[in-house]
Write a protein that holds these residues in place. Structure first.
Motif, PDB file in Angstrom:
ATOM      1  N   PHE A  74       0.044   3.763  -2.838  1.00 47.60           N
ATOM      2  CA  PHE A  74      -1.172   3.027  -2.518  1.00 47.60           C
ATOM      3  C   PHE A  74      -1.912   3.741  -1.387  1.00 47.60           C
ATOM      4  CE2 PHE A  74       1.348   0.027  -4.754  1.00 47.60           C
ATOM      5  CZ  PHE A  74       0.456  -0.819  -5.386  1.00 47.60           C
ATOM      6  N   ASP A  75      -3.223   3.878  -1.559  1.00 48.34           N
ATOM      7  CA  ASP A  75      -4.058   4.535  -0.552  1.00 48.34           C
ATOM      8  C   ASP A  75      -4.092   3.742   0.733  1.00 48.34           C
ATOM      9  OD1 ASP A  75      -4.753   6.609  -2.221  1.00 48.34           O
ATOM     10  OD2 ASP A  75      -6.609   5.662  -2.895  1.00 48.34           O
ATOM     11  N   GLY A  76      -4.392   4.414   1.802  1.00 48.26           N
ATOM     12  CA  GLY A  76      -4.534   3.807   3.109  1.00 48.26           C
ATOM     13  C   GLY A  76      -4.052   4.789   4.157  1.00 48.26           C
ATOM     14  N   PHE A  77      -4.088   4.377   5.394  1.00 50.73           N
ATOM     15  CA  PHE A  77      -3.532   5.212   6.456  1.00 50.73           C
ATOM     16  C   PHE A  77      -2.645   4.348   7.322  1.00 50.73           C
ATOM     17  CE2 PHE A  77      -3.229   7.557  10.384  1.00 50.73           C
ATOM     18  CZ  PHE A  77      -2.972   8.829   9.899  1.00 50.73           C
ATOM     19  N   PRO A  78      -1.369   4.424   7.190  1.00 51.53           N
ATOM     20  CA  PRO A  78      -0.673   5.257   6.208  1.00 51.53           C
ATOM     21  C   PRO A  78      -0.683   4.618   4.832  1.00 51.53           C
ATOM     22  CG  PRO A  78       0.912   4.049   7.516  1.00 51.53           C
ATOM     23  CD  PRO A  78      -0.444   3.715   8.068  1.00 51.53           C
ATOM     24  N   GLY A  79      -0.466   5.443   3.816  1.00 54.07           N
ATOM     25  CA  GLY A  79      -0.333   4.953   2.451  1.00 54.07           C
ATOM     26  C   GLY A  79       1.018   4.270   2.280  1.00 54.07           C
ATOM     27  N   GLN A  80       1.230   3.670   1.143  1.00 52.73           N
ATOM     28  CA  GLN A  80       2.483   2.964   0.881  1.00 52.73           C
ATOM     29  C   GLN A  80       3.089   3.441  -0.429  1.00 52.73           C
ATOM     30  OE1 GLN A  80       1.147  -1.111   0.833  1.00 52.73           O
ATOM     31  NE2 GLN A  80       1.415  -1.318   3.025  1.00 52.73           N
ATOM     32  N   VAL A  81       4.395   3.690  -0.398  1.00 56.23           N
ATOM     33  CA  VAL A  81       5.144   4.062  -1.602  1.00 56.23           C
ATOM     34  C   VAL A  81       6.065   2.894  -1.910  1.00 56.23           C
ATOM     35  CG1 VAL A  81       6.744   5.699  -2.642  1.00 56.23           C
ATOM     36  CG2 VAL A  81       5.084   6.498  -0.950  1.00 56.23           C
ATOM     37  N   LYS A  82       5.801   2.229  -3.037  1.00 57.22           N
ATOM     38  CA  LYS A  82       6.605   1.056  -3.411  1.00 57.22           C
ATOM     39  C   LYS A  82       6.589   0.891  -4.912  1.00 57.22           C
ATOM     40  CE  LYS A  82       2.747  -2.036  -2.305  1.00 57.22           C
ATOM     41  NZ  LYS A  82       2.369  -3.176  -1.488  1.00 57.22           N
ATOM     42  N   CYS A  83       7.417   0.001  -5.397  1.00 52.99           N
ATOM     43  CA  CYS A  83       7.512  -0.269  -6.829  1.00 52.99           C
ATOM     44  C   CYS A  83       6.586  -1.424  -7.213  1.00 52.99           C
ATOM     45  CB  CYS A  83       8.949  -0.587  -7.217  1.00 52.99           C
ATOM     46  SG  CYS A  83      10.023   0.849  -7.084  1.00 52.99           S
TER      47      CYS A  83
END
Length: 106
Positions: free
Chosen positions: A93-102
């Motif tokens: 997922f975009d953003g600062f910081p981005g997110q890595v999830k299921c």
């Protein structure tokens, strides 16, 4: 400060802290034999300026014990991860910081 107000503030603080957790559906795990970063270089934390290399992004990874700090990871990170819950798929997922999830597949 009176006891009822202290209790209310404590309950509000607890609600805020627990809302930042990771849900069971979002949990990712590192695949066997894989690493998040380059074994020779290791993992780097993101700075306020981002990451030093163009192929990296600042990302938080959603592990079962909580979110990782913002790390400089390549965008192929989902290839090295698997979802803890069957039927879910890894997403960034975009953003600062981005997110890595299921997430649930479309």
């Amino acid at each position: 400060m009176s006891w009822p107000i202290r209790g209310l503030l404590g309950a509000a603080a607890l609600a805020v802290l627990t809302s930042c957790g990771v849900s069971e559906d979002e949990v990712v795990q590192i695949r066997e034999g894989q690493t998040l970063g380059d074994p020779e270089v290791g993992l780097q934390y993101c700075s306020t300026f981002g990451c030093p290399y163009a192929d990296q992004a600042c990302l938080e990874v959603f592990f079962e014990y909580g979110r990782s700090p913002a790390l400089c990871l390549t965008l192929d990170v989902c290839e090295r991860l698997q979802c803890a819950k069957e039927g879910q798929e890894c997403a960034i997922f975009d953003g600062f910081p981005g997110q890595v999830k299921c997430i649930a597949p479309r």
